[in-house]
Design a protein around this motif. Structure first.
Motif, PDB file in Angstrom:
ATOM      1  N   SER A  75      32.066  46.226  40.542  1.00 18.74           N
ATOM      2  CA  SER A  75      32.721  45.089  41.019  1.00 18.74           C
ATOM      3  C   SER A  75      32.371  43.844  40.470  1.00 18.74           C
ATOM      4  O   SER A  75      33.160  42.773  40.154  1.00 18.74           O
ATOM      5  N   ARG A  78      34.907  43.661  37.485  1.00 22.36           N
ATOM      6  CA  ARG A  78      36.212  43.582  37.935  1.00 22.36           C
ATOM      7  C   ARG A  78      36.399  42.185  38.452  1.00 22.36           C
ATOM      8  O   ARG A  78      37.531  41.456  38.051  1.00 22.36           O
ATOM      9  N   SER A  79      35.558  41.445  38.953  1.00 24.09           N
ATOM     10  CA  SER A  79      35.387  39.836  39.292  1.00 24.09           C
ATOM     11  C   SER A  79      35.564  39.041  37.963  1.00 24.09           C
ATOM     12  O   SER A  79      36.228  38.103  37.956  1.00 24.09           O
ATOM     13  N   ALA A  82      38.724  39.450  36.127  1.00 22.61           N
ATOM     14  CA  ALA A  82      39.797  38.556  36.752  1.00 22.61           C
ATOM     15  C   ALA A  82      39.736  37.234  36.312  1.00 22.61           C
ATOM     16  O   ALA A  82      40.756  36.663  36.222  1.00 22.61           O
ATOM     17  N   GLU A  83      38.856  36.783  36.267  1.00 19.33           N
ATOM     18  CA  GLU A  83      38.556  35.358  35.964  1.00 19.33           C
ATOM     19  C   GLU A  83      38.821  35.184  34.504  1.00 19.33           C
ATOM     20  O   GLU A  83      39.332  34.193  33.952  1.00 19.33           O
ATOM     21  N   LYS A  86      42.270  34.636  33.154  1.00 22.88           N
ATOM     22  CA  LYS A  86      42.885  33.180  33.516  1.00 22.88           C
ATOM     23  C   LYS A  86      42.977  32.609  32.085  1.00 22.88           C
ATOM     24  O   LYS A  86      43.756  31.704  31.973  1.00 22.88           O
ATOM     25  N   ASP A  94      48.043  34.752  39.572  1.00 22.34           N
ATOM     26  CA  ASP A  94      47.267  35.503  40.669  1.00 22.34           C
ATOM     27  C   ASP A  94      46.721  36.840  40.516  1.00 22.34           C
ATOM     28  O   ASP A  94      47.433  37.923  40.564  1.00 22.34           O
ATOM     29  N   THR A  96      43.301  39.236  41.338  1.00 22.06           N
ATOM     30  CA  THR A  96      41.764  39.235  41.734  1.00 22.06           C
ATOM     31  C   THR A  96      41.208  40.454  41.480  1.00 22.06           C
ATOM     32  O   THR A  96      41.605  41.396  41.131  1.00 22.06           O
ATOM     33  N   GLN A  97      39.822  40.569  41.556  1.00 25.54           N
ATOM     34  CA  GLN A  97      39.352  41.759  41.415  1.00 25.54           C
ATOM     35  C   GLN A  97      39.727  42.911  42.276  1.00 25.54           C
ATOM     36  O   GLN A  97      39.767  44.200  41.680  1.00 25.54           O
ATOM     37  N   ASP A  98      40.552  42.776  43.101  1.00 23.12           N
ATOM     38  CA  ASP A  98      40.956  44.123  44.007  1.00 23.12           C
ATOM     39  C   ASP A  98      42.205  44.523  43.086  1.00 23.12           C
ATOM     40  O   ASP A  98      42.663  45.488  43.587  1.00 23.12           O
ATOM     41  N   ASP A  99      42.753  43.899  42.082  1.00 23.84           N
ATOM     42  CA  ASP A  99      43.960  44.278  41.597  1.00 23.84           C
ATOM     43  C   ASP A  99      43.394  44.878  40.301  1.00 23.84           C
ATOM     44  O   ASP A  99      44.298  45.333  39.398  1.00 23.84           O
TER      45      ASP A  99
END
Length: 421
Positions: A75, A78-79, A82-83, A86, A94, A96-99
């Motif tokens: 996690s 993944r987090s 996601a950043e 960018k 748009d 996020t780590q859930d993607d």
């Protein structure tokens, strides 16, 4: 001899092309002055950053990193990633780590994705020349590869209008690679958006493999991670975009096998099923190393430096390539070049280049089907011209070696007895 029958899928799939090409190089007798020059494989030409290796050493020595991990990845990584995305696609995206799912390499990402999208007998469209591991995966799974022909005079960019003619009720996805493997063609953001809209229109997935995305001049590579408009509706990228990425190239550690899928959580819950059968979890030490606070930002600087180095190397290759050798497209790790010897298939020339001159490249025949002739002729393309293209990887050799490769290509007429057109 085996006493059992092998699957039709594996028997219908080609043998891995890279070892095939490297077997040609075994016949070459290298000397100190004339070493074997390997431009066959898309591999980083530099080692990983020292700061990454230090973080990897630390994470590898932690007993906890030896245990099973979550199927979709750490996690923390993944987090963090996601950043990091960018910095490539824009602060407003748009994602996020859930993607995000982390896989054991980008090939694993493609396999796990395709297993969720299509059944045996379904169809997936691949631009041709294609990345051979994508086509091999489809063959193994008994999914039909539908060839979307590209044209040298158009820089090997695929056409959405040509693609739409291939879509039918069995089509489950379009799979693109940009910057492309093998051609090096960099798909413009507008073209990528057109393919996203086409896939949305026909309610199929667009699989976008961006393994080489960090090695382009223009950023962002596309704008798909924001909501996009079609004539019919406004939609989130999550409805049909599946993004694939490889850590191997940008972070220079292909042996540690990390890839990534960015897609809707509604898809990733099914990807969890395929990954649990294929990998259980991706290698944990490199994930934990990359997730070290601030490390991805530090490594972004080395990625940008590598991109500049690669840009210079492409320029050196263009400048020193012999007359008659024509670059059709170039970008990412690759240059796609047509040799000047009419009537000589690239696969024949590549074998002789390796065995006699010590230069390894990959022929067009590794990136297409054996039965392409009639289709090419119906599209107004010459099979004999099509068969003359060669992929050279400029990433995994030095600037000086690029010059040596071009010097040996000059020797083809004299040493190989060939006559250029």
């Amino acid at each position: 001899m085996l006493c059992f029958r092998l699957s039709r899928g594996v028997l219908s799939t080609i043998s891995p092309p890279i070892p095939h090409a490297q077997s040609w190089g075994v016949a070459y007798k290298p000397t100190k002055a004339r070493p074997l020059l390997d431009m066959s494989q898309g591999a980083p030409g530099t080692p990983p950053s020292k700061v990454f290796l230090e973080a990897l050493s630390h994470s590898s020595s932690c007993p906890g990193s030896s245990g099973y991990g979550y199927a979709l990845g750490e996690s923390t990584l993944r987090s963090a990633f996601a950043e990091e995305m960018k910095t490539v696609y824009g602060r407003e995206i748009d994602v996020t780590q859930d993607d995000i799912a982390i896989t054991a390499g980008c090939n694993m990402a493609f396999v796990a994705t395709v297993m969720c999208l299509a059944d045996p007998g379904d169809e997936i469209i691949l631009p041709i020349p294609w990345y051979f591991n994508h086509q091999m995966t489809l063959d193994l799974l008994s999914i039909k590869t539908v060839s979307l022909y590209t044209h040298a005079n158009e820089g090997f960019l695929p056409s959405t209008s040509d693609c739409e003619k291939l879509i039918n009720s069995r089509t489950k996805a379009i799979a693109l690679v940009t910057p492309n493997n093998p051609t090096g063609a960099i798909y413009p953001p507008g073209l990528i958006s057109e393919f996203a809209e086409l896939a949305q229109k026909h309610k199929i997935a667009l699989v976008l493999d961006e393994t080489y995305r960090d090695f382009v001049d223009t950023m962002p590579p596309h704008t798909l991670f924001s909501a996009f408009q079609t004539e019919e509706s406004s939609s989130s990228w999550r409805s049909n975009i599946i993004h694939l990425f490889s850590f191997s190239k940008s972070y220079c550690f292909p042996g540690h096998r990390l890839g990534l899928i960015a897609a809707s959580p509604d898809l990733l819950k099914h990807v969890t099923t395929t990954l649990d059968c294929l990998q259980i979890c991706a290698p944990r030490p490199p994930q934990l190393a990359l997730a070290s606070p601030g490390l991805l930002s530090i490594l972004r600087q080395s990625i940008q430096a590598s991109a500049q180095t690669l840009k210079i190397r492409h320029s050196i290759f263009r400048t020193h390539l012999p007359p008659g050798w024509t670059i059709g497209s170039q970008g990412g790790y690759f240059a796609f070049v047509k040799h000047p010897f009419v009537g000589i298939p690239a696969i024949t020339l590549c074998q002789r280049l390796a065995e006699e001159l010590g230069v390894l490249g990959l022929p067009m025949q590794f990136f297409c089907d054996d039965s392409i002739g009639p289709d090419l002729e119906s599209l107004g393309q010459s099979k004999t011209d099509w068969e003359r293209w060669i992929r050279f990887s400029v990433a995994n050799v030095s600037d000086d070696m690029i010059k040596q490769v071009c010097g040996r290509l000059y020797e083809c007429e004299r040493h190989l007895g060939l006559k250029a057109e």
